[in-house]
Design a protein around this motif. Structure first.
Motif, PDB file in Angstrom:
ATOM      1  N   ASP A 113      70.354  20.747  47.269  1.00 38.91           N
ATOM      2  CA  ASP A 113      69.550  21.646  46.439  1.00 38.91           C
ATOM      3  C   ASP A 113      68.488  22.336  47.292  1.00 38.91           C
ATOM      4  O   ASP A 113      68.143  21.857  48.373  1.00 38.91           O
ATOM      5  N   MET A 114      67.969  23.453  46.772  1.00 43.44           N
ATOM      6  CA  MET A 114      66.968  24.205  47.537  1.00 43.44           C
ATOM      7  C   MET A 114      65.817  24.645  46.642  1.00 43.44           C
ATOM      8  O   MET A 114      65.970  24.729  45.421  1.00 43.44           O
ATOM      9  N   LYS A 115      64.689  24.948  47.283  1.00 45.27           N
ATOM     10  CA  LYS A 115      63.551  25.513  46.559  1.00 45.27           C
ATOM     11  C   LYS A 115      62.863  26.546  47.430  1.00 45.27           C
ATOM     12  O   LYS A 115      62.917  26.493  48.660  1.00 45.27           O
ATOM     13  N   ALA A 116      62.235  27.497  46.758  1.00 44.44           N
ATOM     14  CA  ALA A 116      61.447  28.540  47.432  1.00 44.44           C
ATOM     15  C   ALA A 116      60.026  28.452  46.901  1.00 44.44           C
ATOM     16  O   ALA A 116      59.811  28.337  45.694  1.00 44.44           O
ATOM     17  N   VAL A 117      59.066  28.521  47.818  1.00 39.60           N
ATOM     18  CA  VAL A 117      57.653  28.530  47.463  1.00 39.60           C
ATOM     19  C   VAL A 117      57.066  29.844  47.969  1.00 39.60           C
ATOM     20  O   VAL A 117      57.002  30.082  49.174  1.00 39.60           O
ATOM     21  N   ALA A 118      56.683  30.699  47.028  1.00 41.71           N
ATOM     22  CA  ALA A 118      56.093  31.998  47.358  1.00 41.71           C
ATOM     23  C   ALA A 118      54.606  31.954  47.041  1.00 41.71           C
ATOM     24  O   ALA A 118      54.214  31.445  45.981  1.00 41.71           O
ATOM     25  N   THR A 119      53.789  32.483  47.951  1.00 36.99           N
ATOM     26  CA  THR A 119      52.343  32.449  47.752  1.00 36.99           C
ATOM     27  C   THR A 119      51.709  33.797  48.057  1.00 36.99           C
ATOM     28  O   THR A 119      52.208  34.571  48.887  1.00 36.99           O
ATOM     29  N   LEU A 120      50.612  34.043  47.358  1.00 36.17           N
ATOM     30  CA  LEU A 120      49.772  35.215  47.594  1.00 36.17           C
ATOM     31  C   LEU A 120      48.350  34.723  47.837  1.00 36.17           C
ATOM     32  O   LEU A 120      47.930  33.725  47.246  1.00 36.17           O
ATOM     33  N   ASP A 121      47.604  35.440  48.674  1.00 28.74           N
ATOM     34  CA  ASP A 121      46.199  35.079  48.840  1.00 28.74           C
ATOM     35  C   ASP A 121      45.341  35.960  47.927  1.00 28.74           C
ATOM     36  O   ASP A 121      45.839  36.909  47.312  1.00 28.74           O
ATOM     37  N   ARG A 122      44.069  35.636  47.847  1.00 26.11           N
ATOM     38  CA  ARG A 122      43.177  36.350  46.919  1.00 26.11           C
ATOM     39  C   ARG A 122      43.078  37.836  47.239  1.00 26.11           C
ATOM     40  O   ARG A 122      42.982  38.657  46.331  1.00 26.11           O
ATOM     41  N   ALA A 123      43.104  38.180  48.510  1.00 29.80           N
ATOM     42  CA  ALA A 123      43.022  39.597  48.884  1.00 29.80           C
ATOM     43  C   ALA A 123      44.246  40.360  48.380  1.00 29.80           C
ATOM     44  O   ALA A 123      44.121  41.485  47.871  1.00 29.80           O
ATOM     45  N   GLN A 124      45.418  39.769  48.505  1.00 25.30           N
ATOM     46  CA  GLN A 124      46.639  40.417  48.021  1.00 25.30           C
ATOM     47  C   GLN A 124      46.591  40.593  46.509  1.00 25.30           C
ATOM     48  O   GLN A 124      46.924  41.661  45.987  1.00 25.30           O
ATOM     49  N   VAL A 125      46.159  39.562  45.807  1.00 25.75           N
ATOM     50  CA  VAL A 125      46.046  39.630  44.344  1.00 25.75           C
ATOM     51  C   VAL A 125      45.048  40.724  43.958  1.00 25.75           C
ATOM     52  O   VAL A 125      45.291  41.521  43.049  1.00 25.75           O
ATOM     53  N   GLY A 126      43.931  40.791  44.666  1.00 26.71           N
ATOM     54  CA  GLY A 126      42.913  41.807  44.406  1.00 26.71           C
ATOM     55  C   GLY A 126      43.422  43.217  44.600  1.00 26.71           C
ATOM     56  O   GLY A 126      43.110  44.125  43.818  1.00 26.71           O
ATOM     57  N   ARG A 127      44.225  43.427  45.635  1.00 26.00           N
ATOM     58  CA  ARG A 127      44.795  44.751  45.896  1.00 26.00           C
ATOM     59  C   ARG A 127      45.677  45.200  44.735  1.00 26.00           C
ATOM     60  O   ARG A 127      45.644  46.362  44.326  1.00 26.00           O
ATOM     61  N   MET A 128      46.479  44.281  44.200  1.00 26.41           N
ATOM     62  CA  MET A 128      47.370  44.640  43.085  1.00 26.41           C
ATOM     63  C   MET A 128      46.573  45.063  41.856  1.00 26.41           C
ATOM     64  O   MET A 128      47.003  45.932  41.107  1.00 26.41           O
TER      65      MET A 128
END
Length: 165
Positions: A113-128
């Protein structure tokens, strides 16, 4: 100042009172309404927040390749889904998000089995939240049952206004 929640966040918030396993099942079903192919592939949302998305897939016959491992396309789908939904939790409702580029390097044979962990930092979230349009390279780590990373991915997501001027 707290960022305004979009429709996807509000939908996830409605599952907050559910126990862990049931919450994961409910979110998986809800997100499957956005992208029906997720159900076909059997992807599961194990952890959901604005900064971190964990998506998993079981190595079962339906998604296997000729050597009984997870198909290359299923591995890419896993990374694309985790990155896309973590971006989707942050892009305002008046924006459209699009996958701009996807690079997948297959490094070694996957185990189970596999898993993916995707993350964003606060600056990236702020830009969106503040930029009319833009793009972001979303960090994603895909691991198999052994804890190793059989693939390395680069996923760039863009956001643009839904209505053109």
């Amino acid at each position: 100042m707290e960022q305004q929640k979009n429709s996807m966040c509000r939908m996830v918030d409605k599952t907050a009172a559910l126990p862990g396993g049931l919450r994961s099942w409910a979110i998986t079903k809800l997100f499957g309404n956005f992208v029906p192919f997720l159900g076909t592939a059997g992807l599961r949302f194990d952890e959901v927040s604005r900064e971190r998305m964990v998506v998993s897939i079981r190595n079962r016959k339906k998604v296997q390749n000729h050597i009984k491992g997870l198909h290359a396309a299923a591995m890419a789908l896993l990374a694309e889904t985790a990155t896309g939904f973590v971006v989707g939790m942050n892009v305002p409702d008046d924006k459209l998000m699009l996958l701009k580029s996807m690079k997948v390097e297959y490094l070694k044979r996957a185990q189970g089995d596999m898993k993916a962990v995707a993350t964003l930092d606060r600056a990236q979230v702020g830009r969106m939240a503040t930029e009319e349009k833009g793009d972001v390279l979303v960090d994603v780590v895909v691991t198999d049952e052994s804890g190793e990373s059989p693939i390395r991915c680069e996923m760039v997501w863009a956001w643009v206004p839904k209505k053109r001027n």
